[in-house]
Design an enzyme around this catalytic site. Structure first.
Site, PDB file in Angstrom:
ATOM      1  N   ASP A  41     -10.586  -3.423   6.835  1.00 24.57           N
ATOM      2  CA  ASP A  41      -9.134  -3.279   6.711  1.00 24.57           C
ATOM      3  C   ASP A  41      -8.385  -4.501   7.231  1.00 24.57           C
ATOM      4  O   ASP A  41      -8.953  -5.389   7.872  1.00 24.57           O
ATOM      5  CB  ASP A  41      -8.664  -2.049   7.500  1.00 24.57           C
ATOM      6  CG  ASP A  41      -8.983  -0.741   6.783  1.00 24.57           C
ATOM      7  OD1 ASP A  41      -9.260  -0.796   5.572  1.00 24.57           O
ATOM      8  OD2 ASP A  41      -8.953   0.313   7.434  1.00 24.57           O
ATOM      9  N   LYS A  63      -4.566  -2.598   3.623  1.00 26.03           N
ATOM     10  CA  LYS A  63      -3.322  -2.002   3.139  1.00 26.03           C
ATOM     11  C   LYS A  63      -2.185  -2.462   4.038  1.00 26.03           C
ATOM     12  O   LYS A  63      -2.309  -2.503   5.249  1.00 26.03           O
ATOM     13  CB  LYS A  63      -3.386  -0.470   3.167  1.00 26.03           C
ATOM     14  CG  LYS A  63      -4.423   0.169   2.272  1.00 26.03           C
ATOM     15  CD  LYS A  63      -4.297   1.686   2.333  1.00 26.03           C
ATOM     16  CE  LYS A  63      -5.316   2.356   1.427  1.00 26.03           C
ATOM     17  NZ  LYS A  63      -6.673   2.269   1.960  1.00 26.03           N
ATOM     18  N   MET A 188       2.501   3.685  12.803  1.00 24.61           N
ATOM     19  CA  MET A 188       3.036   3.283  11.489  1.00 24.61           C
ATOM     20  C   MET A 188       4.479   3.752  11.342  1.00 24.61           C
ATOM     21  O   MET A 188       4.876   4.265  10.292  1.00 24.61           O
ATOM     22  CB  MET A 188       2.169   3.858  10.360  1.00 24.61           C
ATOM     23  CG  MET A 188       0.697   3.474  10.443  1.00 24.61           C
ATOM     24  SD  MET A 188      -0.340   4.386   9.289  1.00 24.61           S
ATOM     25  CE  MET A 188      -0.291   6.039  10.003  1.00 24.61           C
TER      26      MET A 188
END
Length: 530
Positions: A41, A63, A188
């Site tokens: 990631d 991402k 997030m």
């Protein structure tokens, strides 16, 4: 522990931790070193990937908000396909794979496809990022509970990368979440911050409740912005702080003022500095570790690779007749493992040195002799250079005495020449050579963008090979011009002189010609500048 049968593929769902490569678990490192395929990631530190085998295939599937290289379904299919081909697949995920890391979805996909999988928990950023900011998520005087909440619910727009309202949003019961625990931790949550603070206040959280956002937690570029529910949105906007960041809400935030450590310039004198290490990878670990302990972000570009020479006949003969030498001079740490290997092959040990005195250039070399061979050097000069060794040589009468000098193939001639001038019979035996390594594109990119604060040179060979690598590039002149704006740190005067020969004035020449001395010189330099 479930393991794959021979020739059967397996998926390792590995939590890589929040960023600091030192926070990778031992189990995670063990399985990563076995993997054939590494799927990683965006928030996996590049240093963690160094644990993978050189021949392992690396696949980036990171991402970011509004930018996905692959959808989750495509990632699932990728893992399954390689495992079904009999490969060991390491799925490296930032933090912990089961804490908002979609590890559960990947495990479900593997189970449905009949693919074996192993889960390796990782240190979650929910706890680590606040800790590196000096914020404990619990404290007997401030908080007895904490709750981890996603700031970005499942995207019902199917991987569009944008937050969309959907059925998943209904799971967030703000009336319950606002008082679910003393400390609330949102992952997030930067884009959703206005909504988060508004909802918490709407459901009874005091507007003066302390809030902190930790961006790039545990990384050298970590930034922390503190405030309250009433003003944190404006503070974040003014600071220009964006994702990735962890949001901490609660009284524990006040503890940062006295518990701050990782980004404290008094404790971390090199915090936030990006330093390029050019030392051979075989030698770089001690320098890299010291720099990281002091807060620096280390970029490793080994300009040289140490390769042992295959023909050991001459060295073997010398070691078998060591009692015929008055002295053996070890000039580099690189020589020590070669000697240790040959002694073992010859069924010899430290007793072979009983009639021979040992001189070592530099404390690092002396330490290596002690640790690997159990030999304490009879003489170590005060400076780690050949000239100092000769100037301080303890044996006043060398006429007719034999000296063994195992060293690098391309070493300077000053040492054997001056020993011979003293009347010694010197046997120079090359035991290893330094091989230039191709310049990485990332190094050029970082130089061109001005994002490197310092470059360390621990030997003349590192200077020569970096310059040669740069000369092979199309942007040679421009890159060299960029080098003049970077702190060029040499471990000693010989290395500094080599920089001058290439037209560069060294910014730093360490007074103590050791790794520790080089790091100390960097600290002093940046302390004066900042």
């Amino acid at each position: 522990m479930l393991e794959a049968e021979e020739n059967q593929g397996v998926v390792y769902l590995i939590g890589a931790g929040p960023g600091d490569p030192g926070l990778l678990t031992l189990r995670g490192r063990e399985l990563l070193m076995q993997a054939d395929i590494v799927v990683y990631d965006r928030l996996v530190h590049p240093a963690v990937l160094d644990y993978a085998r050189p021949e392992a295939l690396r696949i980036y599937v990171g991402k970011a908000s509004a930018r996905h290289t692959l959808t989750q379904e495509e990632i699932n299919a990728l893992l399954i396909r390689h495992a079904q081909e009999g490969k060991r697949v390491a799925r490296l995920k930032g933090g912990d794979p089961f804490v908002f890391g979609r590890g559960g979805e990947e495990a479900e996909a593997c189970r449905a496809a009949g693919v074996p999988y192993i889960v390796v928990p990782g240190i979650t950023s929910a706890i680590a990022a606040p800790a590196y900011a000096g914020i404990p998520v619990t404290h007997r005087d401030a908080a007895s509970s904490f709750c981890v909440i996603t700031g970005h619910e499942r995207d019902d727009g199917k991987e569009s990368g944008r937050r969309t309202t959907g059925s998943a949003e209904g799971r967030r019961d703000w009336a319950r979440l606002a008082h679910a625990a003393d400390t609330l931790i949102f992952l997030m949550g930067v884009e959703a911050l206005p909504e988060i603070v508004a909802r918490l206040q709407e459901h009874g959280r005091d507007p003066q409740t302390p809030v902190a956002l930790v961006q790039w937690g545990t990384w050298p570029q970590q930034r922390v912005v503190s405030g309250t529910l009433a003003d944190i949105v404006d503070r974040i906007r003014e600071a220009g702080l964006g994702p990735p960041a962890v949001c901490v809400v609660g009284e524990v935030v006040r503890l940062r003022e006295r518990l701050r450590w990782f980004d404290d310039p008094q404790r971390q004198p090199l915090f936030g500095k990006r330093i390029l290490v050019t030392r051979a990878r075989e030698q770089a670990s001690s320098l890299v570790e010291l720099l990281r302990i002091r807060g620096a972000e280390v970029l490793e570009y080994p300009t040289i690779r140490i390769e042992r020479l295959k023909d050991t006949n001459e060295l073997d003969k010398a070691l078998q007749s060591l009692n015929g030498y008055a002295w053996i001079v070890i000039t580099s740490v690189n020589t020590v493992p070669v000697i240790a290997e040959r002694l073992e092959a010859l069924q010899l040990d430290a007793r072979a040195f009983s009639m021979t005195k040992v001189a070592a250039i530099g404390p690092a070399t002396a330490n290596a002799l002690r640790e690997k061979l159990g030999i304490r050097a009879d003489f170590v000069p005060t400076e780690a250079v050949a000239e100092a060794l000769i100037d301080q040589w303890p044996d006043s009468e060398m006429r007719g005495k034999r000296v063994l000098l195992p060293r690098a193939r391309e070493a300077r001639e000053v040492l054997p020449e001056r020993l011979r001038a003293m009347g010694a019979i010197v046997d120079v035996i090359p035991v290893y050579e330094t091989v230039a390594v191709k310049l990485a594109e990332a190094v050029v990119e970082n130089l061109m963008t001005g994002s490197i604060d310092a470059i360390t040179f621990t030997a003349s060979s590192t200077v020569k090979n970096l310059m040669q690598a740069l000369s092979r590039g199309a942007d040679d002149l421009e890159v060299r011009a960029r080098l003049r704006s970077v702190c060029l740190a040499a471990i000693g005067p010989v290395t500094g002189q080599t920089l001058k020969e290439y037209g560069f004035e060294p910014t730093i020449v360490a007074e103590e010609h050791t790794i520790a001395g080089l790091v100390k010189a960097l600290e002093s330099y940046f302390a004066q500048r900042d």
